[in-house]
Design a protein around this motif. Structure first.
Motif, mmCIF file in Angstrom:
data_model
loop_
_atom_site.group_PDB
_atom_site.id
_atom_site.type_symbol
_atom_site.label_atom_id
_atom_site.label_comp_id
_atom_site.label_asym_id
_atom_site.label_seq_id
_atom_site.Cartn_x
_atom_site.Cartn_y
_atom_site.Cartn_z
ATOM 1 N N LEU A 27 -20.421 -46.282 -14.709
ATOM 2 C CA LEU A 27 -19.365 -47.014 -14.017
ATOM 3 C C LEU A 27 -19.377 -48.459 -14.514
ATOM 4 O O LEU A 27 -20.379 -48.945 -15.041
ATOM 5 N N HIS A 28 -18.252 -49.146 -14.295
ATOM 6 C CA HIS A 28 -18.178 -50.520 -14.783
ATOM 7 C C HIS A 28 -17.762 -51.483 -13.679
ATOM 8 O O HIS A 28 -16.843 -51.206 -12.918
ATOM 9 N N ASP A 29 -18.476 -52.578 -13.607
ATOM 10 C CA ASP A 29 -18.124 -53.733 -12.785
ATOM 11 C C ASP A 29 -18.536 -54.953 -13.605
ATOM 12 O O ASP A 29 -19.716 -55.109 -13.920
ATOM 13 N N PRO A 30 -17.596 -55.816 -13.988
ATOM 14 C CA PRO A 30 -17.937 -56.910 -14.896
ATOM 15 C C PRO A 30 -18.928 -57.905 -14.319
ATOM 16 O O PRO A 30 -19.696 -58.525 -15.062
ATOM 17 N N HIS A 31 -18.926 -58.057 -12.994
ATOM 18 C CA HIS A 31 -19.855 -59.006 -12.385
ATOM 19 C C HIS A 31 -21.283 -58.479 -12.455
ATOM 20 O O HIS A 31 -22.222 -59.235 -12.731
ATOM 21 N N ALA A 32 -21.457 -57.180 -12.239
ATOM 22 C CA ALA A 32 -22.784 -56.583 -12.385
ATOM 23 C C ALA A 32 -23.246 -56.664 -13.838
ATOM 24 O O ALA A 32 -24.407 -56.980 -14.123
ATOM 25 N N THR A 33 -22.330 -56.389 -14.762
ATOM 26 C CA THR A 33 -22.674 -56.451 -16.181
ATOM 27 C C THR A 33 -23.098 -57.862 -16.582
ATOM 28 O O THR A 33 -24.070 -58.064 -17.317
ATOM 29 N N GLU A 34 -22.369 -58.851 -16.089
ATOM 30 C CA GLU A 34 -22.707 -60.248 -16.379
ATOM 31 C C GLU A 34 -24.080 -60.607 -15.844
ATOM 32 O O GLU A 34 -24.886 -61.268 -16.518
ATOM 33 N N ALA A 35 -24.371 -60.175 -14.630
ATOM 34 C CA ALA A 35 -25.654 -60.487 -14.017
ATOM 35 C C ALA A 35 -26.797 -59.799 -14.758
ATOM 36 O O ALA A 35 -27.880 -60.372 -14.924
ATOM 37 N N LEU A 36 -26.566 -58.575 -15.213
ATOM 38 C CA LEU A 36 -27.600 -57.840 -15.941
ATOM 39 C C LEU A 36 -27.878 -58.450 -17.313
ATOM 40 O O LEU A 36 -28.994 -58.371 -17.824
ATOM 41 N N ALA A 37 -26.858 -59.061 -17.890
ATOM 42 C CA ALA A 37 -26.995 -59.589 -19.244
ATOM 43 C C ALA A 37 -27.925 -60.798 -19.308
ATOM 44 O O ALA A 37 -28.614 -61.010 -20.303
ATOM 45 N N SER A 38 -27.959 -61.591 -18.241
ATOM 46 C CA SER A 38 -28.802 -62.786 -18.251
ATOM 47 C C SER A 38 -29.247 -63.100 -16.837
ATOM 48 O O SER A 38 -28.458 -63.575 -16.023
ATOM 49 N N ARG A 39 -30.490 -62.846 -16.545
ATOM 50 C CA ARG A 39 -30.971 -62.972 -15.175
ATOM 51 C C ARG A 39 -31.490 -64.364 -14.845
ATOM 52 O O ARG A 39 -31.909 -64.622 -13.720
ATOM 53 N N ILE A 40 -31.488 -65.271 -15.804
ATOM 54 C CA ILE A 40 -31.985 -66.620 -15.515
ATOM 55 C C ILE A 40 -30.870 -67.658 -15.570
ATOM 56 O O ILE A 40 -31.110 -68.834 -15.316
ATOM 57 N N SER A 41 -29.629 -67.235 -15.890
ATOM 58 C CA SER A 41 -28.501 -68.164 -15.902
ATOM 59 C C SER A 41 -27.736 -68.049 -14.590
ATOM 60 O O SER A 41 -28.101 -67.266 -13.703
ATOM 61 N N ALA A 42 -26.675 -68.830 -14.467
ATOM 62 C CA ALA A 42 -25.853 -68.767 -13.256
ATOM 63 C C ALA A 42 -25.284 -67.365 -13.078
ATOM 64 O O ALA A 42 -24.876 -66.716 -14.051
ATOM 65 N N GLN A 43 -25.278 -66.873 -11.841
ATOM 66 C CA GLN A 43 -24.852 -65.517 -11.544
ATOM 67 C C GLN A 43 -23.574 -65.529 -10.707
ATOM 68 O O GLN A 43 -23.356 -66.435 -9.904
ATOM 69 N N PRO A 44 -22.730 -64.511 -10.867
ATOM 70 C CA PRO A 44 -21.620 -64.360 -9.918
ATOM 71 C C PRO A 44 -22.200 -64.138 -8.518
ATOM 72 O O PRO A 44 -23.316 -63.622 -8.368
#
Length: 333
Positions: free
Chosen positions: A246-263
């Protein structure tokens, strides 16, 4: 069409036993917020969303005297919402139901719970070995997910699942060791619920169904220390991998970088630390076939979303209405 998920903190406190809206000066379930202020703020938010369907998480209670449908119908009438129809599934005993509030001119919805290989009905019991002792443990949902077959006005069939996963607080703990033991056991149960939910999604995808999962998973990439212990978050389990992910862009963004700013979709006040904590807890996930329709997501965060920030009435309403913010999905369908 626009689909939304919205966790409304203590929505139930705004209604009497007959489902009538209590827009008065009594206190709501929200700290320092009257029922009138919360109700009017919610009316502002729902009107601004203008969604065709809203998966309401922590919807008003259904019980021997109370009715989710009566309460949400009263709410829609009070604020002139076109989402005038309500559908619910299996009631629970937490006073926090899951319900779909929708526009009957835009879609029809039917509660259609399923039992498939490896995934019994959500109001029953799932057995999985949680503590690696070779014996399966029984797992139940405190809030059974809401499974709906939806048909849009254009004739498109969808399978919607509303979910509210929950990891219980370590009640009854007498010391730090008890807290840790109970917290780990409760997290195991939450991950088991995610496995159960993913098994249902796999069954639907194998049948060629278009799936939208909406709700509060109470978990996210890097959210707490238990993720390193168990390897994956509930979100990663539910999303899945490969061609059936499944796809959710906010989850994908958070998974891509866990030490940067998160949605973030929620904002909680941490009183001992005198500060606010933001977290990504609410998701709208879609099956691979729906990604071909170029969907668009939006978190209605009062500080992060420019439209919400520039509209003072909407910005204040979002802060007053709940400790979560809506997430919308716009889909050509």
């Amino acid at each position: 069409m626009r689909f939304a998920t919205y966790n409304v903190e203590w929505f139930d406190s705004l209604f009497d036993d007959k489902g009538r809206l209590l827009a008065d000066e009594g206190w709501s379930g929200r700290r320092d917020v009257t029922r009138r202020a919360q109700a009017e703020a919610l009316g502002t938010v729902f009107r601004a969303l203008d969604a065709d369907a809203v998966m309401v998480i922590e919807a008003p209670d259904t019980g021997s005297r109370r009715s989710t449908t009566r309460a949400l119908t009263s709410f829609a009438q009070a604020f002139g919402l076109r989402t005038s129809a309500t559908i619910t599934g299996f009631a629970n005993d937490t006073q926090q139901e899951i319900a779909l509030l929708y526009d009957p001119a835009r879609l029809t919805a039917r509660h259609e719970p399923m039992a498939t290989a490896g995934a019994p009905r959500f109001d029953t019991e799932f057995r999985i070995d949680l503590d690696i002792d070779a014996f399966p443990d029984p797992v139940r949902f405190s809030k059974p997910p809401l499974e709906l077959t939806v048909t849009t006005a254009s004739g498109q069939a969808l399978h919607l699942i509303g979910a509210h996963l929950k990891s219980k607080a370590p009640h009854g703990a007498r010391n730090r060791d008890d807290v840790m033991r109970l917290a780990i056991a409760n997290r195991r149960k939450q991950l088991a619920q995610a496995i159960w939910l993913r098994a249902r999604i796999d069954a639907l995808l194998s049948e060629g169904q278009s799936v939208i999962l909406l709700g509060d998973l109470n978990d996210g990439p890097g959210l707490d220390e238990f993720e390193s212990l168990f390897g994956r978050s509930s979100v990663e389990i539910v999303m899945g991998q490969g061609d059936t992910a499944l796809h959710d862009p906010h989850a994908t963004e958070a998974l891509a970088s866990r030490i940067s700013a998160q949605p973030a979709t929620s904002r909680f006040f941490i009183e001992p630390e005198n500060r606010y904590l933001q977290a990504l807890l609410d998701y709208v996930m879609v099956s691979p076939d729906l990604m071909a329709r170029q969907p668009e997501w939006r978190i209605w965060h009062p500080f992060d979303n420019p439209r919400c920030w520039r509209d003072p009435e909407l910005r204040e309403a979002l802060l007053t209405a709940s400790d979560h913010f809506p997430v919308t999905l716009d889909l050509e369908i």
